[in-house]
Design a protein around this motif. Structure first.
Motif, PDB file in Angstrom:
ATOM      1  N   ARG A   1      42.137 -10.265  30.099  1.00  0.00           N
ATOM      2  CA  ARG A   1      41.070 -10.979  30.790  1.00  0.00           C
ATOM      3  C   ARG A   1      39.748 -10.873  30.019  1.00  0.00           C
ATOM      4  NH1 ARG A   1      39.095 -10.458  37.018  1.00  0.00           N
ATOM      5  NH2 ARG A   1      38.352 -12.566  37.078  1.00  0.00           N
ATOM      6  N   ASN A   2      39.477  -9.699  29.453  1.00  0.00           N
ATOM      7  CA  ASN A   2      38.261  -9.511  28.656  1.00  0.00           C
ATOM      8  C   ASN A   2      38.264 -10.386  27.407  1.00  0.00           C
ATOM      9  OD1 ASN A   2      37.105  -7.693  30.389  1.00  0.00           O
ATOM     10  ND2 ASN A   2      37.928  -5.901  29.336  1.00  0.00           N
ATOM     11  N   LYS A   3      39.467 -10.571  26.822  1.00  0.00           N
ATOM     12  CA  LYS A   3      39.559 -11.407  25.626  1.00  0.00           C
ATOM     13  C   LYS A   3      39.239 -12.864  25.948  1.00  0.00           C
ATOM     14  CE  LYS A   3      42.870  -8.542  23.183  1.00  0.00           C
ATOM     15  NZ  LYS A   3      44.222  -8.457  22.606  1.00  0.00           N
ATOM     16  N   ILE A   4      39.686 -13.339  27.084  1.00  0.00           N
ATOM     17  CA  ILE A   4      39.410 -14.720  27.484  1.00  0.00           C
ATOM     18  C   ILE A   4      37.917 -14.905  27.759  1.00  0.00           C
ATOM     19  CG2 ILE A   4      39.828 -16.463  29.274  1.00  0.00           C
ATOM     20  CD1 ILE A   4      42.670 -15.289  29.526  1.00  0.00           C
ATOM     21  N   PHE A   5      37.314 -13.940  28.440  1.00  0.00           N
ATOM     22  CA  PHE A   5      35.880 -13.996  28.732  1.00  0.00           C
ATOM     23  C   PHE A   5      35.071 -13.993  27.431  1.00  0.00           C
ATOM     24  CE2 PHE A   5      31.849 -11.764  29.588  1.00  0.00           C
ATOM     25  CZ  PHE A   5      31.293 -12.687  30.463  1.00  0.00           C
ATOM     26  N   PHE A   6      35.417 -13.111  26.500  1.00  0.00           N
ATOM     27  CA  PHE A   6      34.726 -13.032  25.219  1.00  0.00           C
ATOM     28  C   PHE A   6      34.881 -14.343  24.445  1.00  0.00           C
ATOM     29  CE2 PHE A   6      34.829 -12.008  20.663  1.00  0.00           C
ATOM     30  CZ  PHE A   6      33.524 -11.559  20.521  1.00  0.00           C
ATOM     31  N   PHE A   7      36.077 -14.910  24.438  1.00  0.00           N
ATOM     32  CA  PHE A   7      36.329 -16.161  23.739  1.00  0.00           C
ATOM     33  C   PHE A   7      35.523 -17.310  24.348  1.00  0.00           C
ATOM     34  CE2 PHE A   7      38.936 -19.993  22.934  1.00  0.00           C
ATOM     35  CZ  PHE A   7      38.872 -19.974  21.557  1.00  0.00           C
ATOM     36  N   ALA A   8      35.422 -17.357  25.665  1.00  0.00           N
ATOM     37  CA  ALA A   8      34.654 -18.410  26.340  1.00  0.00           C
ATOM     38  C   ALA A   8      33.166 -18.292  26.009  1.00  0.00           C
ATOM     39  CB  ALA A   8      34.880 -18.346  27.849  1.00  0.00           C
ATOM     40  N   ILE A   9      32.642 -17.082  26.032  1.00  0.00           N
ATOM     41  CA  ILE A   9      31.234 -16.853  25.679  1.00  0.00           C
ATOM     42  C   ILE A   9      30.985 -17.260  24.226  1.00  0.00           C
ATOM     43  CG2 ILE A   9      29.476 -15.060  25.322  1.00  0.00           C
ATOM     44  CD1 ILE A   9      29.851 -15.745  28.215  1.00  0.00           C
ATOM     45  N   LEU A  10      31.901 -16.924  23.356  1.00  0.00           N
ATOM     46  CA  LEU A  10      31.765 -17.260  21.946  1.00  0.00           C
ATOM     47  C   LEU A  10      31.707 -18.780  21.745  1.00  0.00           C
ATOM     48  CD1 LEU A  10      31.685 -16.155  19.041  1.00  0.00           C
ATOM     49  CD2 LEU A  10      34.157 -16.402  18.997  1.00  0.00           C
ATOM     50  N   ILE A  11      32.546 -19.513  22.438  1.00  0.00           N
ATOM     51  CA  ILE A  11      32.559 -20.974  22.316  1.00  0.00           C
ATOM     52  C   ILE A  11      31.251 -21.569  22.838  1.00  0.00           C
ATOM     53  CG2 ILE A  11      33.616 -23.076  23.228  1.00  0.00           C
ATOM     54  CD1 ILE A  11      36.313 -21.719  22.947  1.00  0.00           C
ATOM     55  N   PHE A  12      30.757 -21.091  23.975  1.00  0.00           N
ATOM     56  CA  PHE A  12      29.512 -21.621  24.530  1.00  0.00           C
ATOM     57  C   PHE A  12      28.318 -21.320  23.629  1.00  0.00           C
ATOM     58  CE2 PHE A  12      31.790 -21.449  28.708  1.00  0.00           C
ATOM     59  CZ  PHE A  12      31.800 -22.816  28.915  1.00  0.00           C
ATOM     60  N   LEU A  13      28.269 -20.130  23.056  1.00  0.00           N
ATOM     61  CA  LEU A  13      27.146 -19.783  22.184  1.00  0.00           C
ATOM     62  C   LEU A  13      27.198 -20.533  20.862  1.00  0.00           C
ATOM     63  CD1 LEU A  13      26.743 -15.951  22.763  1.00  0.00           C
ATOM     64  CD2 LEU A  13      25.313 -17.807  23.615  1.00  0.00           C
ATOM     65  N   ALA A  14      28.377 -20.815  20.379  1.00  0.00           N
ATOM     66  CA  ALA A  14      28.501 -21.537  19.115  1.00  0.00           C
ATOM     67  C   ALA A  14      28.049 -22.987  19.267  1.00  0.00           C
ATOM     68  CB  ALA A  14      29.938 -21.486  18.621  1.00  0.00           C
ATOM     69  N   GLN A  15      28.107 -23.542  20.450  1.00  0.00           N
ATOM     70  CA  GLN A  15      27.759 -24.932  20.687  1.00  0.00           C
ATOM     71  C   GLN A  15      26.374 -25.109  21.301  1.00  0.00           C
ATOM     72  OE1 GLN A  15      29.731 -27.257  19.517  1.00  0.00           O
ATOM     73  NE2 GLN A  15      31.153 -25.680  18.851  1.00  0.00           N
ATOM     74  N   CYS A  16      25.530 -24.088  21.238  1.00  0.00           N
ATOM     75  CA  CYS A  16      24.231 -24.179  21.899  1.00  0.00           C
ATOM     76  C   CYS A  16      23.228 -25.040  21.139  1.00  0.00           C
ATOM     77  CB  CYS A  16      23.653 -22.797  22.163  1.00  0.00           C
ATOM     78  SG  CYS A  16      23.124 -21.924  20.691  1.00  0.00           S
ATOM     79  N   GLY A  17      23.503 -25.389  19.887  1.00  0.00           N
ATOM     80  CA  GLY A  17      22.626 -26.286  19.143  1.00  0.00           C
ATOM     81  C   GLY A  17      21.426 -25.590  18.522  1.00  0.00           C
ATOM     82  N   TYR A  18      21.542 -24.330  18.168  1.00  0.00           N
ATOM     83  CA  TYR A  18      20.437 -23.601  17.549  1.00  0.00           C
ATOM     84  C   TYR A  18      20.126 -24.184  16.178  1.00  0.00           C
ATOM     85  CZ  TYR A  18      17.908 -20.052  15.029  1.00  0.00           C
ATOM     86  OH  TYR A  18      16.980 -19.400  14.270  1.00  0.00           O
ATOM     87  N   GLN A  19      18.842 -24.381  15.909  1.00  0.00           N
ATOM     88  CA  GLN A  19      18.377 -24.760  14.589  1.00  0.00           C
ATOM     89  C   GLN A  19      16.949 -24.257  14.420  1.00  0.00           C
ATOM     90  OE1 GLN A  19      17.130 -29.046  14.233  1.00  0.00           O
ATOM     91  NE2 GLN A  19      18.765 -29.236  15.730  1.00  0.00           N
ATOM     92  N   THR A  20      16.543 -24.094  13.182  1.00  0.00           N
ATOM     93  CA  THR A  20      15.208 -23.567  12.932  1.00  0.00           C
ATOM     94  C   THR A  20      14.151 -24.568  13.386  1.00  0.00           C
ATOM     95  OG1 THR A  20      15.180 -24.423  10.697  1.00  0.00           O
ATOM     96  CG2 THR A  20      15.982 -22.186  10.978  1.00  0.00           C
TER      97      THR A  20
END
Length: 169
Positions: A1-20
């Motif tokens: 369950r922790n692995k799924i939660f970590f994977f979901a957080i990782l996907i959401f943070l990777a798609q947040c659109g951060y740029q300088t």
């Protein structure tokens, strides 16, 4: 369950659109010639960062910069034996700005910080170098804001005190 939660957080943070902040290149100015005086390391940091942000828009103001930079390292405090305990480092950058539209400006930027002495002189020197880079990055951000504020494309009016505005010539 922790692995799924970590994977979901990782996907959401990777798609947040951060740029300088200055990545979009929608700047009202471009930087032409840059002349470096005195401290070449600080000048090169500024020159390299401004070269990345230069705009090639037809309506952009083209600024030529003369960068006079230096840094000072002073002793802020000593211990009972007279040995340095705390140092102070200050980076000064004076920028002379000229543009094709006749704008001539001069501005001095400075940033400083205090830090503790260390017995390991090699690590102390590396730390001082990283402080110089960090202080120079702060000055570059201030310089970019200043260049954006004096851009003639934004407005031909400037604020004078708290009374109102006057037209630039």
């Amino acid at each position: 369950r922790n692995k799924i939660f970590f994977f979901a957080i990782l996907i959401f943070l990777a798609q947040c659109g951060y740029q300088t902040i200055y990545l979009n290149k929608n700047l009202d100015f471009s930087v032409g010639k840059i002349k470096i005086l005195n401290d070449q390391n600080i000048g090169r940091l500024i020159k390299n960062r401004l070269a990345l942000l230069s705009s090639e828009s037809i309506n952009a103001d083209n600024y030529n910069l003369e960068i006079d930079s230096k840094f000072e390292k002073t002793i802020a405090s000593k211990n009972k034996q007279g040995n340095p305990n705390i140092f102070n480092i200050i980076v000064y950058v004076k920028v002379n700005i000229t543009s094709e539209r006749g704008i001539k400006e001069s501005k001095v930027f400075s940033e400083g910080i205090n830090y503790n002495n260390s017995e390991d002189k090699f690590n102390l020197k590396r730390y001082e170098d990283s402080l110089k880079v960090n202080l120079t990055e702060k000055i570059i951000d201030d310089l970019l804001l200043y260049l954006q504020s004096i851009s003639a494309n934004k407005s031909n009016a400037s604020l004078r005190g708290n009374i109102g505005y006057s037209v630039k010539k």
